[in-house]
Design an enzyme around this catalytic site. Sequence first.
Site, short mmCIF file in Angstrom:
data_model
loop_
_atom_site.label_atom_id
_atom_site.label_comp_id
_atom_site.label_asym_id
_atom_site.label_seq_id
_atom_site.Cartn_x
_atom_site.Cartn_y
_atom_site.Cartn_z
N MET A 1 0.89 -1.17 0.06
CA MET A 1 -0.03 -0.01 0.17
C MET A 1 0.88 1.19 -0.07
SD MET A 1 -3.24 -1.04 2.11
CE MET A 1 -2.84 -0.56 3.71
N GLY A 2 2.07 0.95 -0.36
CA GLY A 2 3.04 2.20 -0.55
C GLY A 2 3.70 2.53 0.92
N HIS B 1 8.82 1.20 3.55
CA HIS B 1 10.20 1.27 4.67
C HIS B 1 10.89 0.13 4.31
CE1 HIS B 1 7.62 -1.57 6.44
NE2 HIS B 1 6.50 -0.82 6.63
N HIS C 1 9.29 -3.38 3.65
CA HIS C 1 8.89 -3.60 2.25
C HIS C 1 10.17 -3.91 1.37
CE1 HIS C 1 5.71 -0.67 3.55
NE2 HIS C 1 4.90 -1.59 3.10
N SER D 1 6.60 -0.14 10.40
CA SER D 1 5.08 -0.43 9.98
C SER D 1 5.01 1.06 9.54
CB SER D 1 4.09 -0.62 10.99
OG SER D 1 2.89 -0.18 10.67
O1 PAF Z 1 -0.05 -5.68 3.65
C1 PAF Z 1 -0.35 -4.82 2.96
O2 PAF Z 1 0.31 -3.66 2.99
C2 PAF Z 1 -1.82 -5.08 2.25
O3 PAF Z 1 -2.77 -5.55 3.47
C3 PAF Z 1 -1.87 -5.66 1.16
C4 PAF Z 1 -1.42 -6.96 1.40
C5 PAF Z 1 -0.89 -4.75 0.16
C6 PAF Z 1 -3.28 -5.57 0.38
O4 PAF Z 1 -3.60 -4.45 0.24
#
Ligand code: PAF
Length: 284
Positions: free
Chosen positions: A30-31, A34, A37, A185
């Site tokens: 969801m952008g 950090h 990701h 997060s």
């Molecule tokens: O973990 C997330 O960022 C979201 O829940 C995901 C898996 C991208 C689905 O929108």
Amino acid sequence: MRIVTTITDLRGQIKQWQQTGESIALVPTMGNLHEGHLQLVRTARKTADRVVVSIFVNPTQFGEGEDFAAYPRTEREDREKLHENAVDLLFLPAVQEIYPPGCNTFITVNGISDLHCGASRLGHFSGVATIVCKLFYMVLPDFALFGEKDWQQLAVIRCMVRDLNIPVAIVAVPTVREADGLAMSSRNAYLTPAQRRRAPKLYQSLLDAREMLVSGAMDFSVIEQQQVQFLAEAGFQPDYFSICCADNLLPAARFDRDLVILVAAKLGKARLIDNVQVKKSPGD
Ligand code: PAF
């Protein structure tokens, strides 16, 4: 890095790669990217020939009164980070591209979606399962990567993939933590400086509970209650603290060996979640 916003362009590029036999890894996000990701992206890079990242703040997984509007959107910085990490394709759709008017089909993974976070965030996991399922059918990836920080999300997705026979291998990537133990997060940004100093106590509560389990404590509900009290005294509003079976997330019983301890608590405006795994050996 190519950036596409439509499903047609996405599919066109995927088709080309498939025709030359290249494998594809998808990292849905969801952008507001950090290190957590980026660790998913680096693992994807080692796993497949092509790496696709999606950035989509998915409205259907936010409940009423939740932070959909306030969710941090940092597109320019995200693009730079993905470019630096050699991502091949960034899928950046608008809400109407994913949920055009009249879109009325949702995925529900019964049972596991109703526990823990699902009990306080009604419909959340249906929103997650729906967007992840849609992305799987759009990208047709060989691999999809998710962080272990969202343990219940991972369990819901594994269940969906199994039940719907979706041909994708789910790769779980360990939680990335700040130096003081706080799990990374996007929602950590909601913490004030004073709350940020207190936030690592969430991880501390998990480590303490794990220590009690590995030293042989057997009364799981006592441990859970103690940790809820510890968090409340530290200024959190605990939602749940649960010692569960790692796969189905049901309450653990005395002889279960493969456990996970899940916690969720609010600290100011931030709802924080975290977990640790506990593997008990037959002698424990
Ligand atoms: O973990 C997330 O960022 C979201 O829940 C995901 C898996 C991208 C689905 O929108």
